[in-house]
Motif scaffolding. Structure first.
Motif, mmCIF file in Angstrom:
data_model
loop_
_atom_site.group_PDB
_atom_site.id
_atom_site.type_symbol
_atom_site.label_atom_id
_atom_site.label_comp_id
_atom_site.label_asym_id
_atom_site.label_seq_id
_atom_site.Cartn_x
_atom_site.Cartn_y
_atom_site.Cartn_z
ATOM 1 N N ARG A 14 30.378 47.554 -29.161
ATOM 2 C CA ARG A 14 30.354 46.607 -27.864
ATOM 3 C C ARG A 14 30.268 47.688 -26.732
ATOM 4 O O ARG A 14 29.696 47.635 -25.790
ATOM 5 N N GLU A 15 31.370 48.579 -26.798
ATOM 6 C CA GLU A 15 31.408 49.677 -25.499
ATOM 7 C C GLU A 15 30.384 50.676 -25.652
ATOM 8 O O GLU A 15 30.131 51.013 -24.371
ATOM 9 N N SER A 16 29.753 50.897 -26.400
ATOM 10 C CA SER A 16 28.646 51.811 -26.453
ATOM 11 C C SER A 16 27.416 51.109 -25.847
ATOM 12 O O SER A 16 26.559 51.828 -25.058
ATOM 13 N N MET A 17 27.357 49.836 -25.849
ATOM 14 C CA MET A 17 26.148 49.128 -25.361
ATOM 15 C C MET A 17 26.509 48.631 -23.720
ATOM 16 O O MET A 17 25.885 47.907 -23.284
ATOM 17 N N GLY A 18 27.756 48.712 -23.423
ATOM 18 C CA GLY A 18 28.127 48.211 -22.188
ATOM 19 C C GLY A 18 28.270 46.546 -21.960
ATOM 20 O O GLY A 18 28.068 46.106 -20.851
ATOM 21 N N ILE A 19 28.522 45.987 -23.155
ATOM 22 C CA ILE A 19 28.573 44.596 -23.149
ATOM 23 C C ILE A 19 30.250 44.150 -23.104
ATOM 24 O O ILE A 19 31.043 44.953 -23.640
ATOM 25 N N THR A 20 30.423 43.170 -22.291
ATOM 26 C CA THR A 20 31.749 42.614 -21.911
ATOM 27 C C THR A 20 32.105 41.962 -23.241
ATOM 28 O O THR A 20 31.157 41.371 -24.081
ATOM 29 N N GLN A 21 33.433 41.522 -23.342
ATOM 30 C CA GLN A 21 33.761 40.606 -24.652
ATOM 31 C C GLN A 21 33.374 39.482 -24.281
ATOM 32 O O GLN A 21 32.815 38.577 -25.224
ATOM 33 N N GLU A 22 33.211 38.810 -22.967
ATOM 34 C CA GLU A 22 32.577 37.555 -22.723
ATOM 35 C C GLU A 22 31.220 37.305 -23.087
ATOM 36 O O GLU A 22 30.846 36.354 -24.000
ATOM 37 N N GLU A 23 30.154 38.225 -22.758
ATOM 38 C CA GLU A 23 28.765 38.259 -23.020
ATOM 39 C C GLU A 23 28.771 38.341 -24.872
ATOM 40 O O GLU A 23 27.953 37.851 -25.172
ATOM 41 N N LEU A 24 29.726 38.996 -25.322
ATOM 42 C CA LEU A 24 29.491 39.274 -26.973
ATOM 43 C C LEU A 24 29.745 37.949 -27.763
ATOM 44 O O LEU A 24 29.115 37.544 -28.593
ATOM 45 N N CYS A 25 31.034 37.445 -27.280
ATOM 46 C CA CYS A 25 31.562 36.320 -28.417
ATOM 47 C C CYS A 25 31.083 34.948 -27.518
ATOM 48 O O CYS A 25 31.276 33.945 -28.395
ATOM 49 N N GLY A 27 29.643 31.598 -27.671
ATOM 50 C CA GLY A 27 28.995 30.559 -28.851
ATOM 51 C C GLY A 27 29.486 30.992 -29.954
ATOM 52 O O GLY A 27 29.373 30.429 -31.197
ATOM 53 N N ILE A 28 30.275 32.102 -30.212
ATOM 54 C CA ILE A 28 30.529 32.657 -31.559
ATOM 55 C C ILE A 28 32.116 32.611 -32.000
ATOM 56 O O ILE A 28 32.488 31.606 -32.901
ATOM 57 N N CYS A 29 32.849 32.849 -30.882
ATOM 58 C CA CYS A 29 34.401 32.977 -30.953
ATOM 59 C C CYS A 29 34.828 32.838 -29.530
ATOM 60 O O CYS A 29 33.992 33.162 -28.751
ATOM 61 N N SER A 30 36.082 32.640 -29.443
ATOM 62 C CA SER A 30 36.756 32.869 -28.117
ATOM 63 C C SER A 30 37.062 34.287 -27.676
ATOM 64 O O SER A 30 37.141 35.060 -28.457
ATOM 65 N N VAL A 31 37.182 34.319 -26.323
ATOM 66 C CA VAL A 31 37.473 35.669 -25.898
ATOM 67 C C VAL A 31 38.728 36.234 -26.342
ATOM 68 O O VAL A 31 38.929 37.598 -26.928
ATOM 69 N N GLU A 32 39.675 35.187 -26.341
ATOM 70 C CA GLU A 32 41.139 35.602 -26.923
ATOM 71 C C GLU A 32 40.904 36.170 -28.495
ATOM 72 O O GLU A 32 41.747 37.010 -28.874
ATOM 73 N N THR A 33 40.052 35.439 -29.156
ATOM 74 C CA THR A 33 40.030 35.637 -30.664
ATOM 75 C C THR A 33 39.310 36.998 -30.812
ATOM 76 O O THR A 33 39.818 37.965 -31.559
ATOM 77 N N ARG A 36 41.653 39.842 -29.960
ATOM 78 C CA ARG A 36 42.666 40.027 -31.177
ATOM 79 C C ARG A 36 42.006 40.793 -32.545
ATOM 80 O O ARG A 36 42.633 41.683 -33.010
ATOM 81 N N ILE A 37 40.764 40.355 -32.525
ATOM 82 C CA ILE A 37 40.093 41.301 -33.483
ATOM 83 C C ILE A 37 40.012 42.627 -33.290
ATOM 84 O O ILE A 37 40.038 43.465 -33.935
ATOM 85 N N GLU A 38 39.535 42.828 -31.955
ATOM 86 C CA GLU A 38 39.076 44.390 -31.639
ATOM 87 C C GLU A 38 40.650 45.121 -31.481
ATOM 88 O O GLU A 38 40.544 46.289 -31.652
ATOM 89 N N ASN A 39 41.629 44.466 -31.494
ATOM 90 C CA ASN A 39 43.054 45.147 -31.413
ATOM 91 C C ASN A 39 43.524 45.247 -32.703
ATOM 92 O O ASN A 39 44.719 45.847 -33.019
ATOM 93 N N GLY A 40 42.959 44.588 -33.759
ATOM 94 C CA GLY A 40 43.356 44.814 -35.114
ATOM 95 C C GLY A 40 44.314 43.560 -35.613
ATOM 96 O O GLY A 40 44.963 43.805 -36.675
ATOM 97 N N LYS A 41 44.624 42.832 -34.623
ATOM 98 C CA LYS A 41 45.616 41.549 -34.847
ATOM 99 C C LYS A 41 44.972 40.459 -35.754
ATOM 100 O O LYS A 41 45.690 39.914 -36.554
ATOM 101 N N ASN A 42 43.691 40.322 -35.748
ATOM 102 C CA ASN A 42 42.964 39.299 -36.566
ATOM 103 C C ASN A 42 41.812 39.936 -37.216
ATOM 104 O O ASN A 42 41.354 41.036 -36.725
ATOM 105 N N THR A 43 41.416 39.480 -38.393
ATOM 106 C CA THR A 43 40.216 39.913 -39.214
ATOM 107 C C THR A 43 39.342 38.671 -39.113
ATOM 108 O O THR A 43 39.486 37.713 -39.223
#
Length: 314
Positions: A14-25, A27-33, A36-43
């Motif tokens: 995501r970071e290599s493409m310059g995409i924000t978390q909001e843009e990426l997620c 319709g797929i999941c929440s920004v909070e989710t 947490r995935i990117e921080n290794g807290k959720n799988t």
């Protein structure tokens, strides 16, 4: 070998493409989710992982276990292919690889990549192809999942375990072509890359890269540099508990010490240690290799004395 955390894969891409978390997620999941995935807290679920990777135009499957098949026999065959390669039984390996290829869906990039890579390795070891031909096959294998390998990929992108192995193999093919600078450059960049990523059980991969780098430096007659790298590889092998790799690394260190005109007794002690480790892990190939080296460099009588000493202690 190492396995990336799913969140690490998503975040770096995501970071290599310059995409924000909001843009990426969206319709797929929440920004909070996603956070947490990117921080290794959720799988993430497999479906969400592939959906997020797909939105970035990436092949999510390539970061999952690399062979795509539901047949247990396929995975058993894979283990046999790897085993015969480790014990240097290349004819058996070639036969098992052919059986494996017949069972795999070769339209799947990761399946095709694995077969091409192992085919290049076994054909090279059997002397059926040149080092350059082996490298070209390995480059073809790499292109199955990685369209463009560049410095930028190592800085911001992600390499899966199979791609790292292929790049190591390419580096060693360059060594066999006596293109030492190319070989050293690839291995040094790979090691630096691994220092920047978070993977589980990364020690084995880093040890492999250092052992290969030490070997290339030795072939390039950079013996002192080779010794420094091999000492680091030994430290990692001990952490990993990998006695099999210790045997070959110690053998390489003994060879370097011979070239650096160190004391004969010190060189022989290292060779003896390497032989014992090879014997403990039933590495018949390395045992024969060390025995041949001692006879050629120090004479048959020296080997007979060492062998008697080893038999006495058994």
């Amino acid at each position: 070998m190492g396995i990336y955390l799913a969140g690490e894969v998503i975040r770096r891409n995501r970071e290599s493409m310059g995409i924000t978390q909001e843009e990426l997620c969206d319709g797929i999941c929440s920004v909070e989710t996603l956070s947490r995935i990117e921080n290794g807290k959720n799988t993430p679920s497999r479906a969400n992982f592939e959906a997020l990777m797909g939105r970035m135009g990436k092949e999510g499957k390539k970061y999952l276990p690399f062979l795509k098949s539901r047949e247990m026999e396929v995975f058993l065959l894979t283990e046999e292919v790897e085993l015969f390669f480790c014990v240097h039984d290349y004819q058996e390996m070639k036969q098992k690889l052919t059986e494996l290829e017949q069972r795999l869906d070769m339209k799947e990039p990761v399946n095709r990549q694995y077969v091409i890579r192992m085919r290049a390795m076994v054909e090279g070891r059997l002397g059926c192809i040149s080092a350059k031909e082996r490298r070209k096959m390995l480059e073809e294998a790499l292109s199955c999942t990685l369209a463009d390998f560049s410095e930028e990929v190592l800085k911001k992108g992600m390499l899966n375990e199979q791609e790292i192995k292929i790049l190591c193999n390419i580096a060693m093919a360059y060594m066999d072509e006596e293109e030492y600078e190319h070989s050293i450059d690839i291995l040094a960049k790979l090691y630096k890359y691994l220092e920047t990523v978070h993977m589980g059980n990364i020690t084995g991969i880093m040890r492999l890269i250092l052992a290969n780098l030490g070997h290339v430096l030795g072939r390039a007659k950079e013996f002192e540099k080779s010794q420094k790298v091999r000492k680091r590889a030994i430290k990692l092998a001990k952490e990993e508990g990998n006695a099999g790799s210790l045997a070959s690394i110690l053998y390489g260190m003994a060879y370097n010490n011979e070239k650096l005109h160190q004391k004969e007794s010190a060189c022989l002690e290292q060779l003896q240690q390497a032989y014992v480790l090879a014997e403990c892990t039933d590495n018949q190939y390395m045992m024969r290799h060390i025995q041949k080296h001692i006879i050629e460099v120090y004479g048959k009588e020296t080997w007979e004395l060492i062998n008697c000493h080893l038999e006495y202690h058994h």
